[in-house]
Design an enzyme around this catalytic site. Structure first.
Site, PDB file in Angstrom:
ATOM      1  N   HIS A  57       8.940   1.634 -11.438  1.00 15.94           N
ATOM      2  CA  HIS A  57       7.710   0.853 -11.284  1.00 15.94           C
ATOM      3  C   HIS A  57       7.316   0.234 -12.629  1.00 15.94           C
ATOM      4  O   HIS A  57       6.937  -0.940 -12.694  1.00 15.94           O
ATOM      5  CB  HIS A  57       6.565   1.735 -10.770  1.00 15.94           C
ATOM      6  CG  HIS A  57       6.595   1.971  -9.296  1.00 15.94           C
ATOM      7  ND1 HIS A  57       7.439   2.881  -8.712  1.00 15.94           N
ATOM      8  CD2 HIS A  57       5.881   1.407  -8.281  1.00 15.94           C
ATOM      9  CE1 HIS A  57       7.248   2.886  -7.402  1.00 15.94           C
ATOM     10  NE2 HIS A  57       6.311   1.996  -7.114  1.00 15.94           N
ATOM     11  N   HIS A 104       5.320  10.468 -12.472  1.00 13.89           N
ATOM     12  CA  HIS A 104       6.103  10.314 -13.701  1.00 13.89           C
ATOM     13  C   HIS A 104       5.389  10.943 -14.882  1.00 13.89           C
ATOM     14  O   HIS A 104       4.160  11.081 -14.891  1.00 13.89           O
ATOM     15  CB  HIS A 104       6.349   8.829 -14.009  1.00 13.89           C
ATOM     16  CG  HIS A 104       7.316   8.170 -13.093  1.00 13.89           C
ATOM     17  ND1 HIS A 104       8.666   8.411 -13.136  1.00 13.89           N
ATOM     18  CD2 HIS A 104       7.124   7.269 -12.092  1.00 13.89           C
ATOM     19  CE1 HIS A 104       9.273   7.685 -12.211  1.00 13.89           C
ATOM     20  NE2 HIS A 104       8.357   6.991 -11.556  1.00 13.89           N
TER      21      HIS A 104
END
Length: 290
Positions: A57, A104
């Site tokens: 992303h 993350h």
């Protein structure tokens, strides 16, 4: 202006596809786990089986925003500081969202940003050459289809099933379809021919009510056609593959098999990319929306 938008979109498509493929493959090579839960609360469940490093992303946000900035700053007249600020803000918000959702670590996000920055810097000198490949040879469409399909079919094998391979195939196939669509538009002269030099546009047209209504209308028409094409091609490709491999129809587990998942995803989203860049503009022209 249409020519400039065409070239900028083509460049973004190729760069983003390259960045995303490298990022997805890196995940299954490095095999770094996502943050532990607990203590992290993960707000997304679908991709929890994927590895974490690097954050794709973050890579996508950085690639899209900064490729757009670099490819337009010499073609449109706008304050560079404003464009840079918008690119940084967009990328930062996406990166922070990956931390907020617990998907993350900071290292994953920084790794994604740095890898993307390196790839942009590495490919930037060849952007003009990459753009010219669209019209270099009649065999170009074959390479656009064969090479991405080969890369997807030979995706690194994971220890267990995760949606990474399917997502990678979706991204790369859509990019291949878009690239093929741009080639068709150029080869059959469906759009204005790109010119070697681009005079700076003095000002970006102001957004008016008419422009907004026209844009929304074109968007809705395009989305409807793309959704119909996606559903039709997906159902047809699955039926053919299920019949070929003698698999029970509607078997969700069978969709995860390499010989079924990659071909049906690739065909479906190549068609989506092709539809978005070729057939949607043709429909817009037919309806008098251009």
């Amino acid at each position: 202006m249409k020519t400039r938008v065409w070239i900028t979109s083509a460049l973004q498509n190729k760069t983003s596809s390259l960045v995303m493929y490298i990022g997805q493959v890196a995940k299954d090579i490095l095999k770094w786990p996502r943050p532990s839960s607990p203590p992290v609360v993960k707000l997304e469940k679908r991709v929890v089986a994927e590895y974490g490093m690097p954050s794709t992303h973050a890579m996508a946000a950085t690639a899209i925003s900064f490729t757009l900035l670099i490819s337009t700053m010499d073609r449109y007249q706008y304050p560079f500081a404003l464009g840079l600020t918008m690119a940084v803000v967009f990328s930062t918000l996406v990166c922070l969202s990956r931390l907020y959702t617990g998907m993350h670590t900071v290292l994953d996000v920084l790794g994604g940003v740095l890898i993307t920055a390196f790839l942009i810097a590495l490919t930037y000198p060849a952007w003009t050459l990459i753009d010219s490949l669209d019209s270099a040879s009649p065999l170009f469409p074959v390479c656009v289809i064969v090479v991405p399909f080969f890369l997807c079919y030979n995706y690194p094998v994971s220890d267990y099933y995760s949606p990474t391979r399917a997502d990678t195939t979706t991204i790369v196939a859509a990019g291949a379809g878009v690239t093929l669509g741009f080639w068709i538009n150029h080869f059959f002269q469906l759009v204005a021919q790109p010119t070697p030099t681009f005079p700076v546009i003095r000002s970006i047209p102001a957004l008016t009510t008419d422009m907004l209504v026209l844009g929304l209308t074109k968007f809705m028409v395009g989305i409807v056609l793309i959704v119909l094409v996606r559903q039709l091609v997906q159902n047809l490709s699955l039926q053919v593959l299920f019949s070929w491999f003698k698999v029970v129809t509607r078997n969700k587990e069978a969709r995860r098999r390499l010989e079924i998942e990659v071909p049906y995803k690739f065909v479906t989203y190549t068609s989506v990319g092709l539809c978005a860049t070729t057939f949607v503009p043709m429909l817009h022209r037919f309806l008098g929306l251009l």
